[in-house]
Design a protein around this motif. Sequence first.
Motif, PDB file in Angstrom:
ATOM      1  N   UNK A 152       0.830  -1.206   0.000  1.00 22.66           N
ATOM      2  CA  UNK A 152       0.000   0.000   0.000  1.00 22.66           C
ATOM      3  C   UNK A 152       0.866   1.258   0.000  1.00 22.66           C
ATOM      4  N   UNK A 153       1.957   1.227   0.751  1.00 21.19           N
ATOM      5  CA  UNK A 153       2.873   2.376   0.759  1.00 21.19           C
ATOM      6  C   UNK A 153       3.428   2.605  -0.648  1.00 21.19           C
ATOM      7  N   UNK A 154       3.776   1.529  -1.311  1.00 16.83           N
ATOM      8  CA  UNK A 154       4.337   1.680  -2.667  1.00 16.83           C
ATOM      9  C   UNK A 154       3.272   2.185  -3.643  1.00 16.83           C
ATOM     10  N   UNK A 155       2.028   1.745  -3.445  1.00 12.37           N
ATOM     11  CA  UNK A 155       0.948   2.225  -4.322  1.00 12.37           C
ATOM     12  C   UNK A 155       0.745   3.725  -4.159  1.00 12.37           C
TER      13      UNK A 155
ATOM     14  N   UNK B  36      11.378  -4.726   5.072  1.00 16.68           N
ATOM     15  CA  UNK B  36      10.889  -4.363   3.733  1.00 16.68           C
ATOM     16  C   UNK B  36      10.986  -2.859   3.469  1.00 16.68           C
ATOM     17  N   UNK B  37      11.225  -2.063   4.502  1.00 16.26           N
ATOM     18  CA  UNK B  37      11.142  -0.619   4.356  1.00 16.26           C
ATOM     19  C   UNK B  37      12.387   0.054   3.775  1.00 16.26           C
TER      20      UNK B  37
ATOM     21  N   UNK C  15      14.567   3.928  -0.150  1.00 19.86           N
ATOM     22  CA  UNK C  15      15.589   4.248  -1.158  1.00 19.86           C
ATOM     23  C   UNK C  15      14.950   4.454  -2.545  1.00 19.86           C
ATOM     24  N   UNK C  16      14.021   3.555  -2.907  1.00 17.97           N
ATOM     25  CA  UNK C  16      13.414   3.623  -4.241  1.00 17.97           C
ATOM     26  C   UNK C  16      12.639   4.917  -4.465  1.00 17.97           C
ATOM     27  N   UNK C  17      11.880   5.354  -3.447  1.00 19.88           N
ATOM     28  CA  UNK C  17      11.009   6.520  -3.621  1.00 19.88           C
ATOM     29  C   UNK C  17      11.564   7.778  -2.938  1.00 19.88           C
TER      30      UNK C  17
ATOM     31  N   UNK D 140      14.855  17.521   6.029  1.00 18.00           N
ATOM     32  CA  UNK D 140      15.641  18.759   5.953  1.00 18.00           C
ATOM     33  C   UNK D 140      17.057  18.486   5.433  1.00 18.00           C
ATOM     34  N   UNK D 141      17.564  17.277   5.706  1.00 16.71           N
ATOM     35  CA  UNK D 141      18.927  16.934   5.274  1.00 16.71           C
ATOM     36  C   UNK D 141      18.947  16.267   3.904  1.00 16.71           C
ATOM     37  N   UNK D 142      17.772  16.038   3.320  1.00 15.24           N
ATOM     38  CA  UNK D 142      17.708  15.385   2.020  1.00 15.24           C
ATOM     39  C   UNK D 142      18.018  13.898   2.084  1.00 15.24           C
ATOM     40  N   UNK D 143      17.786  13.277   3.246  1.00 12.99           N
ATOM     41  CA  UNK D 143      18.059  11.854   3.414  1.00 12.99           C
ATOM     42  C   UNK D 143      16.770  11.047   3.300  1.00 12.99           C
TER      43      UNK D 143
END
Length: 365
Positions: free
Chosen positions: A174-177, A203-204, A209-211, A237-240
Amino acid sequence: MKYLDEYRNPEKVKALLREIASITTQNWVIMEICGGQTHAFLHHGLDAMLPPQIELVHGPGCPVCVTPLEQIDKAIAIASRPDVIFTSYGDMLRVPGSTQDLFSVRAKGGDVRVVYSPLDAVGLAEANPDKEVVFFAIGFETTAPANAMAVLQAKNKNIKNFSVITSHVRVPPAMEAILGSKSNRVQAFLAAGHVCAVMGFHEYPSIAEKYHVPIVVTGFEPIDLLNGMVSAIKQLEAGESIAENQYQRAVKFGGNESAQNTIRSVFQSVDRKWRGIGVIPQSGWGLSPDFADFDAEIKFDVGDILTQESPLCIAGEILQGLKKPTGCPAFGKECTPQTPLGAPMVSAEGACAAYYKYHREVTHE
């Protein structure tokens, strides 16, 4: 009280709110996955104390809300039979189907009972051999182990008059959707601690990383939630974008392997329809072929059901974080806890129920 009062300490809450205000330099949209977390944010008034740059949106983590209309209508059809004792958790009884709900079935004489465990339903089947006992097995990774255990127990005891109608769903797909949608607004997730206590959060990292979104596992108390917000905002804020665990007292990376094995011994991964959202590939669990005898949809032949959703309900947009409950024109008017148009208004974890209960203002944004 251990593990409760220390996570509601007012001074620590104030300090975390000051920290959030100090590190927030721009607008961010953060989604809490779980409806329990939505209620916790509103119950403690935390949403109103966040900096105005932080917009909280509410995810699809309400099992009652995402149970598809087809499954509700199938449950109603089965529960209406005179030879059936239909069992469910209390929330499901008031969820509207196409034309009625399970409470209406009970009012008309149907034997619809609230149970507190699927094992209670197995016990009813043993005690009532002349009846078919059906359990409405819904939920996320949190309820799947117990429901799997009930099916295993029925099989081990050779109980033939017990079956389940399943609507189990999984959080990561669902998160990926949501993240893969062109209309996505979510920039960071607070992941549900109880789900991760079962499944872990292995799984997270790949999703983060992907999104390119921070994912922070949190609990349900004010300090749990605010610690999760601090971690998410620091990353933004750090772009991580990494997966972090702010609920270490309950969650391990690999989760509860025993519970996971119990799930996999009974269920198999399947495509699953989410109410208001649609079909998400491999987002659910269905009974594996070895347990087909316990599949109520097969036993009662309710495969083809025509449904009719309310045209006024925007639950799907709310569950994807595209709108808030107060953005619905029907909120508090045609749709109230007494006259719900959709499941989020009646579920104990529903976002609409939370906004109504805690008197959040209508905005119709």
